[in-house]
Structure formats: structure tokens, C-alpha cells
Design a protein around this motif. Structure first.
Motif, PDB file in Angstrom:
ATOM      1  N   PRO A  19       0.798  -1.229   0.000  1.00  0.00           N
ATOM      2  CA  PRO A  19       0.000   0.000   0.000  1.00  0.00           C
ATOM      3  C   PRO A  19       0.832   1.281   0.000  1.00  0.00           C
ATOM      4  O   PRO A  19       0.407   2.298  -0.532  1.00  0.00           O
ATOM      5  N   GLU A  20       2.013   1.229   0.598  1.00  0.00           N
ATOM      6  CA  GLU A  20       2.874   2.407   0.621  1.00  0.00           C
ATOM      7  C   GLU A  20       3.989   2.313  -0.421  1.00  0.00           C
ATOM      8  O   GLU A  20       4.808   3.219  -0.529  1.00  0.00           O
ATOM      9  N   GLU A  21       4.014   1.199  -1.162  1.00  0.00           N
ATOM     10  CA  GLU A  21       5.088   0.924  -2.116  1.00  0.00           C
ATOM     11  C   GLU A  21       6.440   1.176  -1.455  1.00  0.00           C
ATOM     12  O   GLU A  21       7.332   1.812  -2.016  1.00  0.00           O
ATOM     13  N   ALA A  22       6.582   0.627  -0.242  1.00  0.00           N
ATOM     14  CA  ALA A  22       7.762   0.909   0.574  1.00  0.00           C
ATOM     15  C   ALA A  22       8.598  -0.341   0.817  1.00  0.00           C
ATOM     16  O   ALA A  22       8.070  -1.391   1.191  1.00  0.00           O
ATOM     17  N   PHE A  23       9.896  -0.201   0.608  1.00  0.00           N
ATOM     18  CA  PHE A  23      10.876  -1.223   0.939  1.00  0.00           C
ATOM     19  C   PHE A  23      11.634  -0.769   2.178  1.00  0.00           C
ATOM     20  O   PHE A  23      11.917   0.426   2.337  1.00  0.00           O
ATOM     21  N   PHE A  24      11.984  -1.716   3.018  1.00  0.00           N
ATOM     22  CA  PHE A  24      12.777  -1.422   4.199  1.00  0.00           C
ATOM     23  C   PHE A  24      13.897  -2.445   4.286  1.00  0.00           C
ATOM     24  O   PHE A  24      13.774  -3.564   3.790  1.00  0.00           O
ATOM     25  N   ARG A  25      14.967  -2.066   4.944  1.00  0.00           N
ATOM     26  CA  ARG A  25      16.135  -2.929   5.051  1.00  0.00           C
ATOM     27  C   ARG A  25      16.448  -3.185   6.520  1.00  0.00           C
ATOM     28  O   ARG A  25      16.451  -2.265   7.337  1.00  0.00           O
ATOM     29  N   ILE A  26      16.730  -4.446   6.839  1.00  0.00           N
ATOM     30  CA  ILE A  26      17.148  -4.834   8.186  1.00  0.00           C
ATOM     31  C   ILE A  26      18.539  -5.435   8.058  1.00  0.00           C
ATOM     32  O   ILE A  26      18.734  -6.427   7.342  1.00  0.00           O
ATOM     33  N   ASP A  27      19.506  -4.841   8.740  1.00  0.00           N
ATOM     34  CA  ASP A  27      20.869  -5.356   8.701  1.00  0.00           C
ATOM     35  C   ASP A  27      20.980  -6.482   9.731  1.00  0.00           C
ATOM     36  O   ASP A  27      20.974  -6.246  10.937  1.00  0.00           O
ATOM     37  N   LEU A  28      21.040  -7.705   9.259  1.00  0.00           N
ATOM     38  CA  LEU A  28      21.073  -8.862  10.144  1.00  0.00           C
ATOM     39  C   LEU A  28      22.359  -8.947  10.949  1.00  0.00           C
ATOM     40  O   LEU A  28      22.377  -9.541  12.029  1.00  0.00           O
ATOM     41  N   ASN A  29      23.434  -8.352  10.450  1.00  0.00           N
ATOM     42  CA  ASN A  29      24.685  -8.326  11.207  1.00  0.00           C
ATOM     43  C   ASN A  29      24.490  -7.587  12.529  1.00  0.00           C
ATOM     44  O   ASN A  29      25.065  -7.974  13.548  1.00  0.00           O
ATOM     45  N   ASP A  30      23.648  -6.561  12.527  1.00  0.00           N
ATOM     46  CA  ASP A  30      23.371  -5.803  13.746  1.00  0.00           C
ATOM     47  C   ASP A  30      22.356  -6.501  14.637  1.00  0.00           C
ATOM     48  O   ASP A  30      22.612  -6.716  15.813  1.00  0.00           O
ATOM     49  N   VAL A  31      21.210  -6.857  14.084  1.00  0.00           N
ATOM     50  CA  VAL A  31      20.107  -7.349  14.923  1.00  0.00           C
ATOM     51  C   VAL A  31      20.338  -8.759  15.465  1.00  0.00           C
ATOM     52  O   VAL A  31      19.826  -9.092  16.536  1.00  0.00           O
ATOM     53  N   MET A  32      21.116  -9.569  14.791  1.00  0.00           N
ATOM     54  CA  MET A  32      21.346 -10.932  15.295  1.00  0.00           C
ATOM     55  C   MET A  32      22.372 -10.938  16.430  1.00  0.00           C
ATOM     56  O   MET A  32      22.464 -11.914  17.166  1.00  0.00           O
ATOM     57  N   LYS A  33      23.116  -9.859  16.624  1.00  0.00           N
ATOM     58  CA  LYS A  33      24.074  -9.762  17.729  1.00  0.00           C
ATOM     59  C   LYS A  33      23.390  -9.436  19.040  1.00  0.00           C
ATOM     60  O   LYS A  33      23.891  -9.762  20.097  1.00  0.00           O
ATOM     61  N   ARG A  34      22.261  -8.774  18.961  1.00  0.00           N
ATOM     62  CA  ARG A  34      21.561  -8.313  20.181  1.00  0.00           C
ATOM     63  C   ARG A  34      20.879  -9.446  20.880  1.00  0.00           C
ATOM     64  O   ARG A  34      20.434 -10.399  20.388  1.00  0.00           O
TER      65      ARG A  34
END
Length: 125
Positions: free
Chosen positions: A110-125
Motif C-alpha cells: 500500500p505504501e510501495e515501501a521497501f525497508f532494510r534490516i541489517d542482520l549483522n546488527d540485529v542478530m548480535k543483540r
């Protein structure tokens, strides 16, 4: 699986499928009930050599429309263990994994929006 809180992993070498259900969630007997009682759990999955990333909804099926977003990805290891829940503020309906950069991309139509998640950051937490 869409209507069970379960991940199925197919071993292509052995031709065997193993299902891993989240403890305390309904089993196949739930299909003896009215479909309005069903929950919609997963829509789309991506994987790499370490993990399976599954877009999680966990909402009653009858409340979902074509533009209802998810805000979470469940991360499983190849043994079917839920190792992390990635929550994000942006809405998502689809996910893609870039194995070269170790980034997970989400899309919300609906927003024609892409987002990015950096797994190198979030998997460390």
C-alpha cells in the motif's frame, strides 16, 4: 505453515519433512474447528546456511485483509528452534534475504515501501 505456528523443514537428500511447532500452540486437531477460529501465522520465508527467517503475523484469519501488515520476523535455526524474534516498526507483507550483504528486505505494497534490516546488527543483540 500458514494456519499452524509451525515450521516445516524439508531434507531434500533424504526426502523427509520435519515439522517444528512452537510449544503451547495448537496442533492439527484445530482443523476440526470452525475456520473463523484459525490464526494466520506465517507468510513467506527466506533462509541462509544458519537460519530460516519467517514473516510472522499471528493474527486471527478473519481479521486479515489484503493490506494488513506484519511487524515481526521469527528466526529459526535448522533444528527448528526459535532463536530470535525480530520486531520492527515499519509494516511488511513480503520479505527477501540478500545473502551477500546479510540484509533482510521487507515490502509493504500500500505504501510501495521497501525497508532494510541489517542482520549483522540485529542478530548480535
Amino acid at each position: 505453515m500458514r494456519y499452524l505456528n509451525q515450521l516445516n523443514i524439508i531434507d531434500l537428500d533424504r526426502g523427509k519433512t520435519t515439522g517444528y511447532r512452537i510449544e503451547g500452540t495448537p496442533d492439527f486437531s484445530m482443523f476440526n474447528h470452525v475456520p473463523e477460529d484459525y490464526k494466520y501465522y506465517y507468510h513467506g520465508a527466506q533462509c541462509d546456511d544458519k537460519y530460516v527467517y519467517a514473516l510472522y503475523f499471528g493474527k486471527p484469519y478473519n481479521t486479515l485483509g489484503p493490506n494488513v501488515p506484519s511487524h515481526m520476523v521469527h528466526v529459526f535455526d535448522w533444528g527448528g528452534n526459535l532463536v530470535k524474534k525480530l520486531e520492527f516498526e515499519h509494516p511488511a507483507q513480503e520479505i527477501w534475504l540478500d545473502r551477500e550483504t546479510n540484509r533482510l528486505y521487507t515490502y509493504f505494497e500500500p505504501e510501495e515501501a521497501f525497508f532494510r534490516i541489517d542482520l549483522n546488527d540485529v542478530m548480535k543483540r
